[in-house]
Motif scaffolding. Structure first.
Motif, mmCIF file in Angstrom:
data_model
loop_
_atom_site.group_PDB
_atom_site.id
_atom_site.type_symbol
_atom_site.label_atom_id
_atom_site.label_comp_id
_atom_site.label_asym_id
_atom_site.label_seq_id
_atom_site.Cartn_x
_atom_site.Cartn_y
_atom_site.Cartn_z
ATOM 1 N N GLY A 46 0.808 -1.215 0.000
ATOM 2 C CA GLY A 46 0.000 0.000 0.000
ATOM 3 C C GLY A 46 0.840 1.263 0.000
ATOM 4 N N PHE A 47 1.927 1.253 0.750
ATOM 5 C CA PHE A 47 2.810 2.417 0.812
ATOM 6 C C PHE A 47 3.445 2.670 -0.556
ATOM 7 C CE2 PHE A 47 6.514 4.867 2.246
ATOM 8 C CZ PHE A 47 5.921 5.714 3.158
ATOM 9 N N ILE A 48 3.878 1.604 -1.219
ATOM 10 C CA ILE A 48 4.482 1.746 -2.545
ATOM 11 C C ILE A 48 3.457 2.278 -3.541
ATOM 12 C CG2 ILE A 48 5.454 0.438 -4.487
ATOM 13 C CD1 ILE A 48 6.872 -1.317 -2.359
ATOM 14 N N VAL A 49 2.227 1.775 -3.474
ATOM 15 C CA VAL A 49 1.170 2.262 -4.368
ATOM 16 C C VAL A 49 0.908 3.750 -4.117
ATOM 17 C CG1 VAL A 49 -1.308 2.072 -4.872
ATOM 18 C CG2 VAL A 49 0.094 0.013 -4.729
ATOM 19 N N ILE A 89 -1.660 10.678 0.539
ATOM 20 C CA ILE A 89 -0.923 11.083 1.741
ATOM 21 C C ILE A 89 -1.616 10.553 2.998
ATOM 22 C CG2 ILE A 89 -0.225 13.067 3.139
ATOM 23 C CD1 ILE A 89 0.247 14.579 0.520
ATOM 24 N N LEU A 90 -2.933 10.675 3.035
ATOM 25 C CA LEU A 90 -3.670 10.141 4.185
ATOM 26 C C LEU A 90 -3.542 8.619 4.272
ATOM 27 C CD1 LEU A 90 -6.910 12.326 4.104
ATOM 28 C CD2 LEU A 90 -4.948 12.519 5.640
ATOM 29 N N LEU A 91 -3.594 7.958 3.115
ATOM 30 C CA LEU A 91 -3.443 6.505 3.108
ATOM 31 C C LEU A 91 -2.047 6.083 3.569
ATOM 32 C CD1 LEU A 91 -5.371 5.366 -0.090
ATOM 33 C CD2 LEU A 91 -5.929 4.894 2.298
ATOM 34 N N MET A 92 -1.038 6.900 3.278
ATOM 35 C CA MET A 92 0.311 6.581 3.753
ATOM 36 C C MET A 92 0.346 6.553 5.282
ATOM 37 S SD MET A 92 2.640 8.758 1.112
ATOM 38 C CE MET A 92 4.246 8.112 1.470
ATOM 39 N N PHE A 93 -0.336 7.508 5.901
ATOM 40 C CA PHE A 93 -0.383 7.523 7.364
ATOM 41 C C PHE A 93 -1.167 6.327 7.904
ATOM 42 C CE2 PHE A 93 0.689 12.038 6.711
ATOM 43 C CZ PHE A 93 1.808 12.088 7.524
ATOM 44 N N VAL A 94 -2.197 5.914 7.197
ATOM 45 C CA VAL A 94 -2.943 4.709 7.605
ATOM 46 C C VAL A 94 -2.037 3.490 7.532
ATOM 47 C CG1 VAL A 94 -4.828 3.155 6.942
ATOM 48 C CG2 VAL A 94 -5.212 5.619 7.018
#
Length: 148
Positions: A46-49, A89-94
């Protein structure tokens, strides 16, 4: 027969009785370790995506800015308020939070007795790599901010 033949002290002590020898106990994988491993994989992918999505959006905005030849504050402001920029950006924090939970699960799974620890160790490594990588990126961003 003499009294000595029936004396309890003359016989060796009985060995400890263990109905299941230690070698026959089959250790199962720690469920917490498996959960940690899965969370680590999901977090890293997910982080890479998210990074790829941010790169695509940033390139589009950079191309738009270079077409004008001058810096337009409205274009930069529209980039920051665009959901295609904010959502990754929000998904990166998740995913960082998920990685932190996976790291804790991996540590707990590795500390459990009578379980295999392979998935726990792999989960610890995956989740720690993502957490440390994010912290490294954060500090590199701060250094780039101060260097500019």
């Amino acid at each position: 027969m003499s009294e000595h033949d029936y004396n309890r002290e003359s016989y060796p002590p009985a060995p400890n009785f263990n109905p299941v020898p230690e070698m026959d106990i089959v250790k199962k994988q720690s469920k917490l370790g498996i959960a940690s491993f899965i969370l680590g994989l999901v977090s890293i992918i997910g982080f890479i995506v998210c990074i790829v999505l941010l790169s695509i959006v940033s390139v589009d905005y950079a191309a738009e800015l270079s077409n004008n030849g001058t810096f337009d504050p409205e274009t930069a402001e529209s980039m920051v308020s665009n959901p295609s920029f904010i959502l990754p950006i929000l998904l990166m924090f998740v995913f960082i939070g998920t990685s932190f939970v996976g790291l804790i699960l991996g540590i707990v799974g590795a500390c459990m007795k009578n379980t295999r620890k392979a998935f726990s160790i792999i989960g610890i490594v995956l989740n720690a790599l993502l957490s440390l990588g994010f912290i490294l990126l954060f500090f590199l961003g701060l250094l780039a901010q101060f260097a500019a």
